[in-house]
Design a protein around this motif. Structure first.
Motif, PDB file in Angstrom:
ATOM      1  N   ASP A 312       0.829  -1.206   0.000  1.00  0.00           N
ATOM      2  CA  ASP A 312       0.000   0.000   0.000  1.00  0.00           C
ATOM      3  C   ASP A 312       0.860   1.251   0.000  1.00  0.00           C
ATOM      4  O   ASP A 312       0.578   2.213  -0.728  1.00  0.00           O
ATOM      5  CB  ASP A 312      -0.916  -0.009   1.225  1.00  0.00           C
ATOM      6  CG  ASP A 312      -1.749   1.257   1.326  1.00  0.00           C
ATOM      7  OD1 ASP A 312      -2.657   1.431   0.507  1.00  0.00           O
ATOM      8  OD2 ASP A 312      -1.478   2.086   2.224  1.00  0.00           O
ATOM      9  N   ASN A 315       2.303   2.014  -3.342  1.00  0.00           N
ATOM     10  CA  ASN A 315       1.349   2.710  -4.203  1.00  0.00           C
ATOM     11  C   ASN A 315       1.304   4.194  -3.872  1.00  0.00           C
ATOM     12  O   ASN A 315       1.256   5.048  -4.762  1.00  0.00           O
ATOM     13  CB  ASN A 315      -0.046   2.106  -4.034  1.00  0.00           C
ATOM     14  CG  ASN A 315      -0.140   0.695  -4.584  1.00  0.00           C
ATOM     15  OD1 ASN A 315       0.564   0.340  -5.519  1.00  0.00           O
ATOM     16  ND2 ASN A 315      -1.000  -0.118  -3.994  1.00  0.00           N
ATOM     17  N   ARG A 316       1.319   4.519  -2.583  1.00  0.00           N
ATOM     18  CA  ARG A 316       1.261   5.916  -2.169  1.00  0.00           C
ATOM     19  C   ARG A 316       2.497   6.673  -2.641  1.00  0.00           C
ATOM     20  O   ARG A 316       2.408   7.800  -3.133  1.00  0.00           O
ATOM     21  CB  ARG A 316       1.133   6.003  -0.650  1.00  0.00           C
ATOM     22  CG  ARG A 316      -0.104   5.349  -0.088  1.00  0.00           C
ATOM     23  CD  ARG A 316      -0.149   5.423   1.407  1.00  0.00           C
ATOM     24  NE  ARG A 316      -0.282   6.789   1.870  1.00  0.00           N
ATOM     25  CZ  ARG A 316      -0.090   7.190   3.111  1.00  0.00           C
ATOM     26  NH1 ARG A 316       0.259   6.311   4.034  1.00  0.00           N
ATOM     27  NH2 ARG A 316      -0.242   8.450   3.445  1.00  0.00           N
ATOM     28  N   ALA A 912      -5.795   6.997   2.857  1.00  0.00           N
ATOM     29  CA  ALA A 912      -5.585   5.639   2.370  1.00  0.00           C
ATOM     30  C   ALA A 912      -6.822   4.767   2.521  1.00  0.00           C
ATOM     31  O   ALA A 912      -7.070   3.889   1.714  1.00  0.00           O
ATOM     32  CB  ALA A 912      -4.407   4.986   3.097  1.00  0.00           C
ATOM     33  N   GLU A 921      -6.258  -1.832  -3.663  1.00  0.00           N
ATOM     34  CA  GLU A 921      -5.423  -0.684  -3.987  1.00  0.00           C
ATOM     35  C   GLU A 921      -6.125   0.290  -4.924  1.00  0.00           C
ATOM     36  O   GLU A 921      -5.813   1.482  -4.929  1.00  0.00           O
ATOM     37  CB  GLU A 921      -4.118  -1.159  -4.625  1.00  0.00           C
ATOM     38  CG  GLU A 921      -4.278  -1.763  -6.005  1.00  0.00           C
ATOM     39  CD  GLU A 921      -2.939  -2.068  -6.656  1.00  0.00           C
ATOM     40  OE1 GLU A 921      -2.891  -2.069  -7.896  1.00  0.00           O
ATOM     41  OE2 GLU A 921      -1.973  -2.285  -5.926  1.00  0.00           O
ATOM     42  N   PHE A 924      -7.442   3.453  -3.177  1.00  0.00           N
ATOM     43  CA  PHE A 924      -6.520   4.554  -2.911  1.00  0.00           C
ATOM     44  C   PHE A 924      -6.366   5.433  -4.152  1.00  0.00           C
ATOM     45  O   PHE A 924      -6.334   6.664  -4.049  1.00  0.00           O
ATOM     46  CB  PHE A 924      -5.163   4.011  -2.482  1.00  0.00           C
ATOM     47  CG  PHE A 924      -4.100   5.066  -2.387  1.00  0.00           C
ATOM     48  CD1 PHE A 924      -4.136   6.007  -1.379  1.00  0.00           C
ATOM     49  CD2 PHE A 924      -3.081   5.138  -3.320  1.00  0.00           C
ATOM     50  CE1 PHE A 924      -3.173   6.989  -1.290  1.00  0.00           C
ATOM     51  CE2 PHE A 924      -2.118   6.118  -3.241  1.00  0.00           C
ATOM     52  CZ  PHE A 924      -2.159   7.038  -2.217  1.00  0.00           C
TER      53      PHE A 924
END
Length: 978
Positions: A312, A315-316, A912, A921, A924
């Motif tokens: 996660d 991805n951020r 998130a 995902e 997000f």
């Protein structure tokens, strides 16, 4: 001999160019520092963000390995621990500790009294600092085989025990023939405790709260109690020996469990190694699945770690990395443009000298060598000091922007400064190479000029640049238009999935921006001389001589005016853009939290209140001190559309109170929320008569179901179908995260949102499907008074009436504001604004001074012909006024254009978690555009920026006036050296 001649030429020129060379040194050093500091600061902030995310969940700070113990033997347990540790060390190295925390447990133990317990073993010598004893003492090993235990006051009241009392618990063992024999475990209560504050990490998320568990067809409650590891291990080992000796093998009826907790070493956690760490952790967890096995002592081995958090966060970082990279690129480009400019000015300042030396027989090698000797000092200074100053700047910036708890990541820079500095050599050499390339091109440009031609070119510029001969400005403008059309197409709903849209749009937007900027600058260069000639004709009709002389001089030799115009225009545009970006990003956080929560507090209605009537439920929440408005409702996932396969999120709310509780912005829709809910209220009677529910749909639902105003449609839930009529279409419905189509593999994301009146829906659902709707969700608007807010939080976040899955808007806003990734974006924006203003000041002063020195003869001639000093100054005022006014106007237009193009693609949304079950995902990525970005233009910061720029322009004008008017006429009009 050639080297000595180069040195002599360089030293001779240094006496005249040392001032400009000092500016070159400072500019080159600043460029190296900024180009190196920005990625360093981003590395620290992203690493701090990863640590911050892991520390938010105590269980994510460990790799947990779990095994079942059908029988118990310390030898096999130790062998399993060695195998696990070896595997983790081989895969993850020093990232995890080699000394795990051990906890042996019996998950379910039924006492003779009928109460169920869970024995939780730990090392008591370490646990004392994380407990607050209320009565008695901590458990210890006992020589008589009794297991001492301690529990919480809640467990004490539930078990109806007193300190010192004994309990007997049967523990069954099955032999190889499946025959059962029962042994007895004796326990003694020795202490009562509560968990100390800030101890969740030590207890690995254990709360010691009563638990509900299922056994057979029944559910019961069990109480976690604390025992000493050694005492529990000794008792289980003794029971295993009995089973082996008496029953010739077998296993426990209720197997024990062993947990190994391997802590992560955060001091080595670096964002640059996140991908490798994720792959290594995935490999380790896969290897430890059902391995090791020492049957029957260690079986069913499983493992878990923060793999989902790593994925996660990756991805951020990917989403944030694109804006950070683009902003760093823009800042670096602005700085490098300044470096190229000042190196070009250094060569142009020696243009007459170079032409004169060439006419006297100096070779091109000698000229270029002398220039390189002059640049050796600035280059060496930037090479040696630049990386270390970049480390210091990144360290200081991280200290100012990161929270104290996140500043440990600064050690990534300070632990090995020399190694970090050596890693920056590539960026340093790139900046120096560009500066040397600019110097070489400038030298080549003047190398073959004659003295007479140079003087004529200075008096009247007639050389046509290369870009005008090939119409590169028109090509860049066409490419910018093509990029804009491509970005608009990509941004259209349904073209690509959410994830691809978020990742591609910043890149296409940046390319579009670069070509737009390049085309705009070249078009400005093309049309500025034409505008000056037009201005010259207009000025000739006026009675004043000052504007005519000013415009005529600029039209004859517009090069310096264009330089000042471009530099100041870029500085204004970038400073204005960063101000708008920072304010919009700050507003984005408030918009995200308000949209996520709906009101100030929201959550699912707890089981204890689900038997209350509608009025009783609302009255209970209204009675809380600090609650100003309450809305209850029913949320559900519906399906409809083609093949009944389109998921739609339903929000059935109390339309009479919804508008006063929910935050509604212009991004949701331009229509007032009260006007929309009044439509729902006005059609209650008609809806219950026709069994058609009036509904407000969002844009995603309208596109997914192909709906229009007034149209009827059908949606289904597990009760059956219901009929709806569209009475309004809005952009977004708060708390609903949806996308019209092609959202990727995440099936939890809806394709639309639906807002209806709860009372109307309940009546219609009862009439059609014979099912009543029970409210599931509550939204509240609360007072901002600290005491009242604390009362509401205590009532709704603790106890039996605590909301399930509660979300607090103010708390969420504080958490997001402290996110290191958000701090990184703000920090780089601060650098951008400071750099833009600084470069605007330095470049403006520098070019102005050089321009004034070149123009001293012209102004001296004016004064010799009888003009007054103020008249000569007015000519200068007209020239610079035209340049400054044009630069401020074009810079403002360009800055707003940047904001309009970039903000939707570059604004980072750090939220998130979204209000969907099992969100993947894709959720997000969806948050990045839901709700829409609200662009904010900060009035007072722009006014202050304008005042600062005007002060810079006034200072430059004052310096130019002093330079051209201070020397005497006789001194200025001296015989030329040639």
């Amino acid at each position: 001999m050639p080297a000595s001649s180069m040195t002599i030429l360089a030293l001779w020129q240094l006496r005249q160019t040392w001032r400009l060379l000092g500016v070159v040194s400072a500019g080159l050093l600043a460029a190296v520092v900024l180009v190196c500091a920005i990625p360093l600061y981003a590395q620290v902030a992203e690493s701090a963000g990863l640590r911050h995310t892991l520390e938010a969940d105590p269980q994510s700070m460990y790799i947990t390995v779990h095994a079942t113990n059908s029988l118990f033997a310390m030898k096999e347990l130790h062998a399993a621990e060695l195998d696990i540790t070896q595997e983790l060390q081989n895969t993850l190295g020093s990232t995890v500790s080699s000394e795990p925390d051990l906890s042996v447990q019996i998950p379910t133990l039924k006492a003779v009294s009928g109460q169920y317990m869970r024995l939780l073993g730990t090392e008591m010598q370490d646990a004392g600092a994380h407990l607050l004893l209320k009565e008695g003492r901590l458990p210890m090993p006992s020589s008589d085989g009794v297991i001492e235990f301690a529990l919480t006051p809640t467990g004490l009241s539930n078990l109806h025990l007193s300190v010192g009392q004994y309990l007997q618990a049967p523990y069954s063992i099955f032999d190889a023939s499946n025959r059962e024999s029962t042994q007895t475990i004796t326990l003694r209560l020795v202490g009562v405790f509560t968990e100390a504050a800030q101890s969740a990490l030590f207890w690995h998320g254990e709360t010691f709260a009563p638990e509900t568990f299922s056994h057979g067809l029944q559910t019961s409650q069990r109480l976690p109690v604390l025992v000493d590891n050694r005492a529990l291990i000794a008792s289980l080992s003794a029971l295993s020996e009995i089973a082996i000796k008496q029953n010739n093998g077998g296993q426990f009826e209720n197997p024990a469990e062993t947990y190994w907790y391997y802590p992560f070493d955060f001091s080595r956690l670096d964002i640059n190694h996140l991908d490798n760490l994720t792959n290594e952790l995935k490999a380790a967890l896969t290897t430890l699945e059902h391995n090791p096995q020492f049957f029957p002592y260690v079986v069913e081995t499983t493992s878990e770690g923060p793999l989902a958090i790593f994925l996660d966060y990756s991805n951020r970082v990917t989403v944030l990395g694109l804006p950070l990279l683009c902003l760093a690129f823009l800042i670096g480009s602005l700085v490098l443009f300044f470096v190229v400019l000042i190196t070009g000015l250094l060569v142009e300042g020696q243009e007459m000298t170079i032409v004169l030396l060439r006419s006297r027989g100096a070779s091109a090698r000698q000229i270029v060598g002398s220039l390189l000797w002059q640049s050796a000092g600035p280059g060496l200074l930037a090479l040696v000091l630049g990386p270390f100053l970049a480390i210091a700047l990144a360290q200081e910036l991280a200290s100012l922007t990161l929270q104290p708890a996140d500043r440990a990541a600064i050690e990534l820079l300070t632990a090995n400064r020399l190694g970090v500095a050596l890693g920056l050599i590539g960026q340093t050499l790139l900046v120096m190479g560009l500066a040397l390339l600019a110097m070489a091109l400038s030298a080549w440009h003047v190398m073959y000029k004659t003295l007479l031609g140079t003087r004529r070119a200075r008096a009247r510029s007639g050389e046509q640049p290369l870009w005008t001969r090939f119409n590169l400005d028109l090509v860049a403008a066409a490419l910018a238009l093509l990029g804009f059309l491509l970005s608009s197409y990509i941004s259209s709903p349904g073209v690509i999935d959410v994830r691809t849209h978020v990742l591609i749009l910043p890149i296409t937007t940046l390319i579009e921006l670069l070509f737009l900027l390049l085309g705009g600058l070249l078009l400005c260069l093309r049309f500025f001389p034409l505008l000056l000639h037009l201005g010259e004709r207009l000025a000739a009709r006026s009675r004043g001589a000052a504007p005519l002389l000013a415009v005529a001089q600029m039209a004859r030799a517009p090069r310096q005016s264009l330089r000042m115009l471009l530099l100041l225009m870029l500085a204004v545009a970038f400073a204005l853009f960063t101000l708008i970006f920072a304010q919009t990003q700050n507003q984005r956080l408030h918009d995200l939290t308000a949209y996520r929560v709906g009101g100030d507090l929201s959550g699912d209605i707890p089981i204890a209140q689900q038997n209350l009537s509608w009025e009783q439920l609302l009255n209970w929440y209204r009675s809380l001190h600090g609650v100003t408005s309450v809305t209850a409702g029913y949320t559900q996932k519906l399906t409809g559309g083609s093949g009944d396969g389109v998921p739609i999120d339903l929000r059935a709310v109390d339309a009479s109170t919804y508008a006063s509780t929910i935050y509604w912005t212009s991004q949701d829709d331009s229509q007032p929320l009260s006007a929309l809910t009044n439509k729902l209220l006005a059609q209650r009677a008609e809806a219950t008569r026709e069994n058609v529910i009036p509904a407000i749909v969002d844009d995603a639902a309208a596109r997914s179901l192909n709906l229009s105003q007034g149209q009827k449609f059908v949606l289904r839930d597990f009760h059956g179908p219901l009929y709806y009529r569209v009475v309004g279409i809005v952009h977004f419905i708060p708390t609903v995260y949806d996308s019209p189509s092609r959202v990727g593999p995440d099936a939890s994301i809806s394709h639309g949102g639906l807002l209806v009146d709860y009372q109307t829906t309940s009546v219609v659902a009862l009439a059609i499907n014979q099912e009543t709707l029970s409210p599931t969700t509550i939204w509240l608007r609360t007072s901002s008074n600290p005491a009242a807010l604390a009362n509401v939080r205590h009532a709704l976040l603790t106890g039996t009436n605590a909301l399930d899955n509660p979300v607090d808007r103010r708390e969420l806003d504080a958490v997001l504001s402290s996110d290191p990734l958000y701090a990184a974006l703000n920090g780089i924006l601060s650098i951008g604004a400071a750099v833009a203003l600084l470069l605007g000041l330095l470049s403006n002063l520098l070019v102005s001074c050089l321009n004034a020195r070149e123009r001293r003869n012209n102004f001296a001639v004016l004064r010799a012909l009888g003009s007054k000093p103020w008249q000569a100054a007015s000519v200068l005022l007209w020239e610079q006024g035209i340049v400054y006014g044009t630069a401020l106007a074009l810079g403002g237009i360009l800055g707003f254009a940047f904001a309009w193009l970039i903000l939707p693609a570059f604004i980072f949304s750090p939220l998130a978690g979204v209000d969907t079950a099992n969100a993947g995902e894709e959720a997000f990525y969806l948050v990045q555009s839901v709700p829409a970005v609200h662009e904010i233009t900060p009035l007072w910061p722009i006014v202050l920026l304008l005042c600062a720029l005007l002060a810079i322009c006034a200072l430059a004008l004052l310096i130019m006036t002093c330079i051209v008017l201070r020397p005497s006429i006789s001194q200025t009009l001296r015989v030329d050296e040639d």
